[in-house]
Write a protein that holds these residues in place. Structure first.
Motif, mmCIF file in Angstrom:
data_model
loop_
_atom_site.group_PDB
_atom_site.id
_atom_site.type_symbol
_atom_site.label_atom_id
_atom_site.label_comp_id
_atom_site.label_asym_id
_atom_site.label_seq_id
_atom_site.Cartn_x
_atom_site.Cartn_y
_atom_site.Cartn_z
ATOM 1 N N PHE A 135 0.833 -1.203 0.000
ATOM 2 C CA PHE A 135 0.000 0.000 0.000
ATOM 3 C C PHE A 135 0.868 1.253 0.000
ATOM 4 O O PHE A 135 0.596 2.211 -0.742
ATOM 5 N N SER A 136 1.912 1.240 0.835
ATOM 6 C CA SER A 136 2.785 2.416 0.944
ATOM 7 C C SER A 136 3.514 2.700 -0.365
ATOM 8 O O SER A 136 3.545 3.847 -0.840
ATOM 9 N N LEU A 137 4.102 1.646 -0.942
ATOM 10 C CA LEU A 137 4.855 1.837 -2.184
ATOM 11 C C LEU A 137 3.946 2.261 -3.339
ATOM 12 O O LEU A 137 4.343 3.099 -4.167
ATOM 13 N N ILE A 138 2.744 1.700 -3.407
ATOM 14 C CA ILE A 138 1.807 2.086 -4.476
ATOM 15 C C ILE A 138 1.453 3.561 -4.360
ATOM 16 O O ILE A 138 1.458 4.310 -5.353
ATOM 17 N N ILE A 140 3.135 5.958 -2.731
ATOM 18 C CA ILE A 140 4.326 6.779 -2.980
ATOM 19 C C ILE A 140 4.614 6.862 -4.472
ATOM 20 O O ILE A 140 4.938 7.929 -5.012
ATOM 21 N N PHE A 141 4.495 5.742 -5.176
ATOM 22 C CA PHE A 141 4.769 5.709 -6.614
ATOM 23 C C PHE A 141 3.766 6.556 -7.398
ATOM 24 O O PHE A 141 4.150 7.339 -8.265
ATOM 25 N N THR A 142 2.483 6.403 -7.092
ATOM 26 C CA THR A 142 1.450 7.113 -7.862
ATOM 27 C C THR A 142 1.375 8.598 -7.519
ATOM 28 O O THR A 142 0.953 9.401 -8.354
ATOM 29 N N THR A 143 1.805 8.969 -6.311
ATOM 30 C CA THR A 143 1.666 10.358 -5.886
ATOM 31 C C THR A 143 2.975 11.135 -5.934
ATOM 32 O O THR A 143 3.009 12.300 -6.331
ATOM 33 N N GLY A 145 6.161 9.994 -7.325
ATOM 34 C CA GLY A 145 7.068 9.803 -8.450
ATOM 35 C C GLY A 145 8.174 8.808 -8.170
ATOM 36 O O GLY A 145 8.259 8.197 -7.103
ATOM 37 N N LEU A 146 9.049 8.651 -9.156
ATOM 38 C CA LEU A 146 10.052 7.590 -9.145
ATOM 39 C C LEU A 146 11.170 7.805 -8.129
ATOM 40 O O LEU A 146 11.657 6.840 -7.540
ATOM 41 N N LEU A 147 11.613 9.049 -7.931
ATOM 42 C CA LEU A 147 12.760 9.290 -7.050
ATOM 43 C C LEU A 147 12.467 8.810 -5.629
ATOM 44 O O LEU A 147 13.255 8.067 -5.040
ATOM 45 N N LEU A 148 11.348 9.227 -5.087
ATOM 46 C CA LEU A 148 10.997 8.828 -3.722
ATOM 47 C C LEU A 148 10.678 7.333 -3.671
ATOM 48 O O LEU A 148 11.007 6.650 -2.697
ATOM 49 N N PHE A 149 10.058 6.828 -4.723
ATOM 50 C CA PHE A 149 9.711 5.411 -4.795
ATOM 51 C C PHE A 149 10.951 4.531 -4.733
ATOM 52 O O PHE A 149 11.044 3.604 -3.923
ATOM 53 N N PHE A 150 11.945 4.829 -5.588
ATOM 54 C CA PHE A 150 13.162 4.012 -5.597
ATOM 55 C C PHE A 150 14.024 4.254 -4.358
ATOM 56 O O PHE A 150 14.738 3.353 -3.910
ATOM 57 N N SER A 151 13.951 5.454 -3.793
ATOM 58 C CA SER A 151 14.664 5.722 -2.540
ATOM 59 C C SER A 151 14.093 4.855 -1.420
ATOM 60 O O SER A 151 14.837 4.304 -0.603
ATOM 61 N N ALA A 152 12.762 4.740 -1.404
ATOM 62 C CA ALA A 152 12.099 3.913 -0.383
ATOM 63 C C ALA A 152 12.524 2.458 -0.521
ATOM 64 O O ALA A 152 12.828 1.785 0.477
ATOM 65 N N GLY A 240 7.627 19.102 -4.642
ATOM 66 C CA GLY A 240 6.313 18.640 -5.083
ATOM 67 C C GLY A 240 5.261 19.721 -4.975
ATOM 68 O O GLY A 240 5.371 20.649 -4.180
ATOM 69 N N ASN A 241 4.227 19.595 -5.790
ATOM 70 C CA ASN A 241 3.098 20.517 -5.733
ATOM 71 C C ASN A 241 1.914 19.738 -5.167
ATOM 72 O O ASN A 241 1.010 19.307 -5.894
ATOM 73 N N TYR A 242 1.931 19.556 -3.848
ATOM 74 C CA TYR A 242 0.949 18.692 -3.205
ATOM 75 C C TYR A 242 -0.025 19.494 -2.362
ATOM 76 O O TYR A 242 0.305 20.563 -1.829
ATOM 77 N N THR A 243 -1.204 18.929 -2.203
ATOM 78 C CA THR A 243 -2.187 19.513 -1.292
ATOM 79 C C THR A 243 -1.823 19.118 0.138
ATOM 80 O O THR A 243 -0.982 18.238 0.359
ATOM 81 N N SER A 244 -2.474 19.752 1.098
ATOM 82 C CA SER A 244 -2.204 19.424 2.505
ATOM 83 C C SER A 244 -2.537 17.965 2.801
ATOM 84 O O SER A 244 -1.799 17.281 3.516
ATOM 85 N N GLY A 245 -3.646 17.487 2.240
ATOM 86 C CA GLY A 245 -4.040 16.106 2.453
ATOM 87 C C GLY A 245 -3.053 15.129 1.858
ATOM 88 O O GLY A 245 -2.743 14.094 2.466
ATOM 89 N N GLN A 246 -2.532 15.433 0.671
ATOM 90 C CA GLN A 246 -1.545 14.562 0.032
ATOM 91 C C GLN A 246 -0.250 14.523 0.833
ATOM 92 O O GLN A 246 0.367 13.468 0.963
ATOM 93 N N LEU A 247 0.166 15.675 1.365
ATOM 94 C CA LEU A 247 1.369 15.718 2.201
ATOM 95 C C LEU A 247 1.194 14.818 3.427
ATOM 96 O O LEU A 247 2.098 14.051 3.782
ATOM 97 N N PHE A 248 0.031 14.915 4.053
ATOM 98 C CA PHE A 248 -0.248 14.064 5.211
ATOM 99 C C PHE A 248 -0.175 12.593 4.828
ATOM 100 O O PHE A 248 0.447 11.780 5.520
ATOM 101 N N SER A 249 -0.813 12.222 3.713
ATOM 102 C CA SER A 249 -0.860 10.823 3.295
ATOM 103 C C SER A 249 0.528 10.311 2.933
ATOM 104 O O SER A 249 0.900 9.191 3.308
ATOM 105 N N ILE A 250 1.305 11.112 2.201
ATOM 106 C CA ILE A 250 2.648 10.680 1.800
ATOM 107 C C ILE A 250 3.516 10.408 3.010
ATOM 108 O O ILE A 250 4.158 9.357 3.122
ATOM 109 N N ILE A 251 3.546 11.356 3.948
ATOM 110 C CA ILE A 251 4.385 11.202 5.141
ATOM 111 C C ILE A 251 3.909 10.019 5.990
ATOM 112 O O ILE A 251 4.715 9.235 6.506
ATOM 113 N N THR A 252 2.591 9.849 6.112
ATOM 114 C CA THR A 252 2.050 8.741 6.902
ATOM 115 C C THR A 252 2.399 7.400 6.267
ATOM 116 O O THR A 252 2.774 6.444 6.968
ATOM 117 N N TYR A 253 2.301 7.313 4.934
ATOM 118 C CA TYR A 253 2.636 6.062 4.254
ATOM 119 C C TYR A 253 4.138 5.768 4.323
ATOM 120 O O TYR A 253 4.544 4.607 4.384
#
Length: 286
Positions: A135-138, A140-143, A145-152, A240-253
Motif C-alpha cells: 500500500f505504501s509503495l503504491i 508513494i509511486f502514484t503520488t 514519483g520515481l525518485l521517492l519510490f526508488f529511494s524507499a 512537489g506541488n501537493y495539497t495538505s491532504g496529500q502531504l499528510f498521506s505521503i508522510i504517513t505512508y
C-alpha cells in the motif's frame, strides 16, 4: 521448512473454515487500516473544498473497522483455543509412550501453542507487513514519483541487509534457550543450588546477548529510516506541488513503510523459531 509446512497444513485441516473466517477478518482489518491515511488525506483536502464525501467515507470505514474487530475477537478465541486443546492432548498422549522426560514434555507443550499461534499472530503479521509495504509503495509511486519510490525501496533493502546478521544470531540464541528450558524441571528436582545458579546464569547471558543484538538492529534501522523520512519530507515539500491532504498521506505512508520494513527480519526470526519448534515436537526420544 518442509516439516513446518506439513505441520501447518495438518493444523489447518483441523478447522479450515474457522481459520479462514478468522483470517478473512484479519485481512479486512489490515485493508481498512492501510486505507486510513489515504482517506484521511482526501478528507482534509475535501474540507478545503467544502466537500464531505471523504469525511462520510471515513466515518463509515471506522464503524466497519469496529464491527470487523469485534467479530474477529469473538471468532479468534473459539477457533484457536479448540485447536490448541486438541493438539496438546494429541502430543501428550503420543509422548508419554516414549522415553521423553517430564521436563521435555512440559517444555514442548508450550511449543504447541507457539506453532498454532502462527495462524493467529505470525501469519497476520506477515500479511500486515506485506500489505503495509505494498500500500505504501503504491501510494508513494502514484503520488510522489520515481525518485521517492526508488529511494524507499533502496532504504528498505539496506535495512534488511544490515540487520540480517543480528536477527540470525538472535534466532540461534533462541534455539539455545529452548534447549536449556527443556532441562528446567530436572535442574529444579536436583535440589542443587550451584547447578540452578548455573542454569539461570546461562539464561541471563543468552537473553542479554539477544537484547544487545536487537538494540544494534534497531539502531541501524532507526538511523536509516530517520534519514529517509527527513529526506522524503524535504523532497516532498520543496519539489512537489501537493495539497495538505496529500502531504499528510505521503508522510504517513512513508512512516508505515518504515514500520513494516522493521518487521521483515523479526518475521524471519519467528519462522526460524517455528522450524525449531516443529523439529522438537517431531523428535522421537527413545
Amino acid at each position: 521448512m518442509k516439516d513446518l509446512i506439513l505441520k501447518l497444513q495438518d493444523i489447518f485441516k483441523k478447522s479450515p473454515l474457522g481459520i479462514m473466517a478468522v483470517l478473512a477478518m484479519d485481512v479486512a482489518e489490515i485493508v481498512l487500516l492501510s486505507l486510513n491515511p489515504f482517506v484521511i488525506g482526501s478528507c482534509i483536502d475535501g474540507f478545503f473544498e467544502h466537500s464531505y464525501f471523504w469525511f462520510y467515507t471515513l466515518i463509515a470505514l471506522q464503524f466497519l473497522l469496529v464491527a470487523v474487530h469485534a467479530i474477529n475477537k469473538i471468532l479468534d478465541t473459539r477457533v484457536y483455543e479448540r485447536i490448541i486443546e486438541a493438539e496438546s492432548n494429541d502430543y501428550y498422549v503420543e509422548k508419554i509412550k516414549t522415553g521423553a522426560s517430564d521436563s521435555q514434555i512440559s517444555s514442548r507443550l508450550n511449543l504447541v501453542d507457539e506453532i498454532i499461534s502462527f495462524f493467529e499472530v505470525d501469519l497476520v503479521q506477515i500479511i500486515d507487513m506485506l500489505g503495509g509495504i505494498v500500500f505504501s509503495l503504491i501510494y508513494i509511486f502514484t503520488t510522489s514519483g520515481l525518485l521517492l519510490f526508488f529511494s524507499a525501496i533502496a532504504v528498505s533493502i539496506l535495512v534488511y541487509i544490515f540487520t540480517k546478521r543480528y536477527h540470525t544470531k538472535i534466532a540461534s540464541n533462541n534455539v539455545k534457550l529452548q534447549d536449556h528450558d527443556e532441562t528446567r524441571e530436572e535442574v529444579i528436582s536436583s535440589r542443587n543450588e550451584h547447578q540452578f545458579r548455573g542454569f539461570t546464569r546461562t539464561i541471563l547471558n543468552l537473553r542479554i546477548s539477544s537484547s544487545d543484538l536487537d538494540a544494534k538492529a534497531y539502531l541501524c534501522t532507526d538511523v536509516l529510516q530517520s534519514v529517509f523520512l527527513i529526506f522524503a519530507i524535504i523532497l516532498t515539500v520543496k519539489m512537489g506541488n501537493y495539497t495538505s491532504g496529500q502531504l499528510f498521506s505521503i508522510i504517513t505512508y512513508i512512516m508505515m513503510l518504515n514500520e513494516r520494513v522493521c518487521e521483515i527480519n523479526e518475521v524471519r526470526v519467528k519462522v526460524y523459531n517455528l522450524i525449531d519448534s516443529v523439529t522438537r515436537l517431531e523428535r522421537n526420544e527413545e
